[in-house]
Motif scaffolding. Structure first.
Motif, PDB file in Angstrom:
ATOM      1  N   PRO A 167       0.816  -1.225   0.000  1.00  0.00           N
ATOM      2  CA  PRO A 167       0.000   0.000   0.000  1.00  0.00           C
ATOM      3  C   PRO A 167       0.842   1.266   0.000  1.00  0.00           C
ATOM      4  CG  PRO A 167      -0.060  -1.038   2.154  1.00  0.00           C
ATOM      5  CD  PRO A 167       0.598  -2.017   1.228  1.00  0.00           C
ATOM      6  N   SER A 168       1.997   1.215   0.668  1.00  0.00           N
ATOM      7  CA  SER A 168       2.828   2.408   0.752  1.00  0.00           C
ATOM      8  C   SER A 168       3.423   2.781  -0.608  1.00  0.00           C
ATOM      9  CB  SER A 168       3.944   2.199   1.765  1.00  0.00           C
ATOM     10  OG  SER A 168       4.643   3.401   1.998  1.00  0.00           O
ATOM     11  N   LEU A 170       2.169   2.106  -3.516  1.00  0.00           N
ATOM     12  CA  LEU A 170       1.093   2.634  -4.354  1.00  0.00           C
ATOM     13  C   LEU A 170       0.754   4.070  -3.974  1.00  0.00           C
ATOM     14  CD1 LEU A 170      -1.140  -0.560  -4.454  1.00  0.00           C
ATOM     15  CD2 LEU A 170       0.117   0.425  -6.383  1.00  0.00           C
ATOM     16  N   ASN A 171       0.723   4.360  -2.692  1.00  0.00           N
ATOM     17  CA  ASN A 171       0.475   5.728  -2.253  1.00  0.00           C
ATOM     18  C   ASN A 171       1.589   6.667  -2.698  1.00  0.00           C
ATOM     19  OD1 ASN A 171      -2.036   6.061  -0.896  1.00  0.00           O
ATOM     20  ND2 ASN A 171      -1.277   4.808   0.788  1.00  0.00           N
ATOM     21  N   ARG A 174       1.015   7.530  -6.232  1.00  0.00           N
ATOM     22  CA  ARG A 174      -0.142   8.435  -6.333  1.00  0.00           C
ATOM     23  C   ARG A 174       0.266   9.876  -6.082  1.00  0.00           C
ATOM     24  NH1 ARG A 174      -2.736  10.831  -2.438  1.00  0.00           N
ATOM     25  NH2 ARG A 174      -1.848   9.478  -0.826  1.00  0.00           N
TER      26      ARG A 174
END
Length: 627
Positions: A167-168, A170-171, A174
């Protein structure tokens, strides 16, 4: 959907993931992370270092740096040249290697430019505690020196377990690709976690395309903006760096052509229009042109496009003096759009300018207004010519004559890079920008030492473009390290090194605020203990040569012209070294056309400070709050 997995270390997974990330804007695709800069130590050599070896150059190109701060500057230069659609990553060890990133991270975030930082961190397991270079905090065991990167990062995470990377990461992508949020992104990587194996889902490594948005203006905001422009008699555009980031230069030209509204530019926005466009008035603010600042004082509508309105732009709140002045701010971030109590147009710069131009069809400013600012533009061009003119080829050049010689040599697409000292002001006032990326000024953080590594990043992004790093002796001494990198990589960057024996810019400022140029000259101590003796016998040209550059020394205007022509056609890193005449009064840069607030001592016994305070009190009285 496939549920297969691949066993890799965290560092290997991160490198493989980064290699599969792309941006897309206007249908054109770019690799997001084009390469990785690195200096290895015990905090990253067995993790990210091994992962880069494992991946190979074909998957993730590697660039060897000499200073961690400089590596960030190089990545930022690359990202700016690529219109923020592609950037580079920077990996460091723990401790000083990581904290050296802070200045570069601040520069990136302040300038809204994307860069990915991958500093090593202490053992997540605490199995070895304390370890070499660890900062121990007595009550917060989870604090490391990497926490210094939190306030200067747009996104920060410490990856303490392998699965947390998904998740990190991907963030992180972003934020890097979001035009309203971008800046430095930090993923701190504990050195034990970097080397830990994990079964990664194959989907994590699938090619991803991050589409860079062009949000259109809200119809109600657009209608209000159109009413404001139609009602204005003396409108003025202030073009900021957001024009370049959006690729909105043609849209701005179309707007100016259709409406006749003149355009002044910030340091980051210079080049939004070509210097010879009839509506281009050059720089604005403390280092602006006379015509821009004169119009700013009487403007009844200021249209800010992609600008942050720093104190240099607003002359510390004293520039926009019309009692009825109002602001219309077109910006992709609401935070900046709302400054100065403005009417807002929160959208992409190109989309917003295009919509405004269409909605204003048939509207044009009064012909007398156009005639007036065009006459002012012609008067300023004569000022530029006088500052650049050098009639005696055998004379020692002044700094403005150095710029004039460079102006005569560069082509339309050459890139001129600067960041700090007296040169930014001279360039903002005088430089004739011929293309959108030619005037590359880092003035959000005005960081000494930016220029040479940024030139390397720009050269990597535009291999066939002549690139010039303009540095004074003070800036050169801050960070010449990446000259070695340019030599190693065979990058033909040009360093124009101006020797003026000290901090010329701050010396002048010191004099105006009553500090009497204290501590700003590079000279021997005199008998009274002050630094007023003979200039130091420092040979910076020899230093550049010792680092592998070809060095061309120029003592006169004629020699300088020949050296610049030779440097531009050289296929290796080249330094043009020139010592300027700091005593000769003319030709010199024109004085500031607007004020800048640097507070002066309210209590002092020395006459210089007392006089400076009297002048300060008169100037500060003109400040106003735009509500």
């Amino acid at each position: 959907m496939s549920h297969s997995t691949t066993r890799l270390t965290v560092a290997q997974a991160l490198v493989r993931f980064l290699a599969a990330q792309y941006t897309e804007r206007d249908g054109v695709r770019h690799r997001l992370i084009a390469g990785t800069w690195g200096i290895f130590g015990h905090g990253n050599v067995a993790g990210v270092g091994q992962a880069l070896v494992e991946a190979g150059e074909g998957v993730m190109p590697f660039h060897q740096g000499r200073n961690e701060q400089a590596m960030v500057h190089a990545a930022v230069g690359y990202a700016r040249q690529r219109d923020r659609l592609s950037t580079q990553a920077v990996t460091t060890s723990i401790g000083p290697g990581a904290t050296n990133l802070v200045t570069g991270a601040a520069l990136a975030t302040i300038n809204r430019l994307p860069v990915l930082l991958l500093p090593g961190d202490y053992f997540a397991s605490h199995s070895a505690d304390p370890l070499l270079q660890q900062l121990e905090h007595p009550v917060e065991a989870d604090v490391s020196v990497n926490d210094t990167l939190r306030p200067v990062s747009r996104y920060f995470d410490r990856i303490t377990r392998p699965e947390a990377l998904i998740p990190s990461a991907l963030n992180a992508m972003r934020v890097l690709t979001d035009p309203a949020e971008t800046g430095a992104v930090t993923l701190a990587l504990p050195q034990d976690v970097q080397a830990e194996g994990f079964d990664w889902p194959e989907e994590f490594f699938a090619e991803r395309v991050w589409r860079v948005r062009r949000p259109a203006p809200d119809p109600a905001e657009l209608a209000e903006a159109v009413r404001a422009v139609r009602a204005a008699e003396r409108p003025l555009v202030v073009a900021g760096g957001g024009v370049h980031h959006s690729g909105a230069e043609d849209a701005l030209k179309a707007f100016a052509d259709a409406t006749g509204i003149p355009v002044a530019s910030t340091q980051a926005g210079k080049g939004s229009l070509r210097h010879d466009h009839p509506a281009d008035l050059g720089g604005i603010g403390h280092t602006g042109t006379a015509v821009s600042d004169d119009l700013a004082r009487t403007a009844d509508l200021v249209i800010g496009v992609g600008t942050r309105y720093t104190d240099f732009t607003t002359a510390s709140g004293t520039l926009f003096q019309n009692p009825d002045v109002r602001f219309l701010n077109l910006n992709i971030t609401a935070f900046d759009a709302h400054k100065l109590a403005a009417t807002t147009l929160v959208c992409d710069a190109r989309a917003g300018l295009t919509a405004l131009t269409e909605a204003l069809a048939g509207h044009r400013v009064d012909a007398g207004y156009e005639d007036g600012y065009r006459a002012g533009k012609e008067r300023w061009e004569r000022v530029v010519e006088a500052a650049y003119r050098a009639d005696d080829d055998s004379a020692v050049p002044t700094q403005t004559q150095v710029l004039g010689a460079l102006d005569a040599v560069v082509g339309d697409d050459d890139v001129v890079i600067n960041a700090a000292g007296s040169l930014p002001g001279d360039l903002h006032k005088l430089w004739r920008a011929r293309s959108p990326r030619q005037h590359h000024l880092e003035y959000g953080y005005s960081c000494m030492g930016y220029e040479i590594p940024a030139a390397i990043g720009v050269q990597q992004a535009a291999p066939d473009t002549p690139v010039w790093a303009l540095v004074g002796d003070g800036t050169y001494l801050m960070m010449p390290t990446e000259i070695v990198t340019a030599v190693q990589e065979g990058l033909p960057v040009n360093v124009l090194l101006v020797q003026n024996h000290g901090y010329a810019s701050i010396g002048g400022l010191s004099e105006t605020v009553g500090a009497e140029r204290f501590g700003t000259a590079y000279r021997y101590r005199a008998a009274d203990g002050t630094f007023t003796g003979a200039p130091l016998p420092v040979d910076l040209a020899a230093n550049a040569g010792s680092l592998g550059m070809e060095v061309l020394r120029a003592k006169t205007v004629g020699e300088l012209r020949r050296a610049l022509r030779a440097a531009r056609t050289s296929d290796r890193p080249t330094c043009v070294y020139v010592e300027t005449d700091v005593e000769r009064e003319a030709p010199a840069a024109p004085p500031a056309e607007a004020w800048w607030d640097v507070p002066v001592a309210e209590v002092a016994s020395r006459e210089a400070a007392v006089t400076a305070r009297e002048r300060y009190d008169r100037e500060v009285a003109a400040r106003r709050h735009h509500l």
